[in-house]
Design a protein around this motif. Structure first.
Motif, short mmCIF file in Angstrom:
data_model
loop_
_atom_site.label_atom_id
_atom_site.label_comp_id
_atom_site.label_asym_id
_atom_site.label_seq_id
_atom_site.Cartn_x
_atom_site.Cartn_y
_atom_site.Cartn_z
N ALA A 71 0.72 -1.48 -0.02
CA ALA A 71 -0.01 -0.17 0.17
C ALA A 71 0.83 1.21 0.11
CB ALA A 71 -0.86 -0.03 1.20
N SER A 116 1.42 4.13 -2.89
CA SER A 116 1.05 5.38 -2.78
C SER A 116 2.04 6.38 -2.48
CB SER A 116 0.00 5.61 -1.59
OG SER A 116 0.41 5.04 -0.64
N ILE A 142 -2.66 -1.53 -3.12
CA ILE A 142 -3.59 -0.64 -3.07
C ILE A 142 -3.09 0.47 -4.13
CG2 ILE A 142 -4.47 0.96 -1.48
CD1 ILE A 142 -4.55 -1.15 0.79
N PRO A 178 -8.26 -0.41 -2.54
CA PRO A 178 -7.48 -1.77 -2.72
C PRO A 178 -8.02 -2.17 -4.05
CG PRO A 178 -9.08 -1.53 -0.61
CD PRO A 178 -9.12 -0.35 -1.62
#
Ligand code: ATP
Ligand code: MG
Length: 248
Positions: free
Chosen positions: A191, A195, A231, A236
């Motif tokens: 994740a 990001s 994600i 997700p």
């Protein structure tokens, strides 16, 4: 501008091949995430970059002005060592050619104070490191790497053992630091990888993908040998095709 280039790097530990035929280029300002399964050679690759493991074949080419700050994998740090936060960060000045036992200069102390302030750790300066939370200790280790004024920060799984809030804090910090220096990070945290980082490399002995995070799908799957959740943009997704016979 290219800061670091690996050309066809192979690393053996006796008979064990840890890294095979890896080509990798890191440019100034990159925020590179290196992902891959346990034992895939990520730590070995970082150690080869910083020079504590020699490549068996190939070359590591560094820009003349490259200064690396290195944060080793968490488990390698002895928390019970009797030392304060301030002194751990000060130790980072040893790489400037000062030996243990030699007196530090005013500029060394000034650098430590500046870094502690940047990391919001000034209030903990005299605290014994065994009395810190995992996230605080991780920040101290980042401080130790930063105090020698690097232009590339290399971190080996800095967020393992941390909860979500502490992880985010570390990633936000790295994002901030990335404005002034290149950041290379090993992480299992998909994740966060998707990001925060801008470039990604998937490593499982050999390098399966090196490029931007948008197109990582196939490389990640081949490196892990199975589908992996990621994600993307805060949502997700299971973006990878399932293997036949593999239960998720
Ligand atoms: N000092 C060493 N001597 C011998 N073999 C080693 C040594 N260090 C690592 N290896 C081996 O090299 C391979 C790669 O290890 P490495 O630590 O680089 O993997 P990694 O991707 O960092 O794994 P992890 O995600 O578990 O940290 C493994 O097979 C490991 O057992
Ligand atoms: Mg490792």
């Amino acid at each position: 501008m290219t800061q670091l280039e690996l050309k066809d790097v192979t690393v053996y530990y006796d008979e064990v091949c840890a890294v095979k035929n890896v080509d990798l280029t890191v440019s100034q300002g990159d925020f590179l995430g290196i992902i891959g399964p346990n034992g895939g050679g990520k730590s070995t690759l970082l150690k080869t970059i910083i020079g504590i493991v020699a490549p068996s074949e190939g070359a590591v080419i560094k820009a003349p002005d490259l200064r690396i700050g290195y944060v080793p994998q968490f488990s390698s740090f002895n928390k019970s060592f009797p030392i304060s936060v301030y002194d751990v960060v000060l130790m980072g000045r040893l790489s400037k050619g000062i030996r243990i036992g030699k007196k530090y200069k005013k500029e060394d102390h000034d650098a430590v104070k500046r870094i502690l302030k940047t990391l919001s750790l000034s209030g903990l300066a005299e605290r014994h490191i065994s009395e810190l939370s995992g996230g605080q200790l991780q920040k101290v280790l980042i401080g130790r790497a930063m105090v020698s004024n690097p232009n590339m920060l290399i971190l080996d799984e800095p967020t393992s053992n941390l909860d979500g809030a502490a992880r985010s804090e570390i990633y936000e910090l790295l994002k901030l630091l990335n404005k002034a220096m290149t950041v290379v990070i090993v992480s299992h945290d998909m994740a966060a990888i998707s990001s925060y980082v801008r470039q990604v490399a998937c490593l499982n002995e050999t390098l399966y993908y090196h490029g931007d995070t948008e197109h990582v799908g196939d490389g990640i799957e081949r490196a892990y040998g199975c589908p992996v959740d990621i994600i993307a943009h805060g949502k997700p997704h299971r973006v990878f095709i399932e293997h036949e016979g593999v239960r998720l």
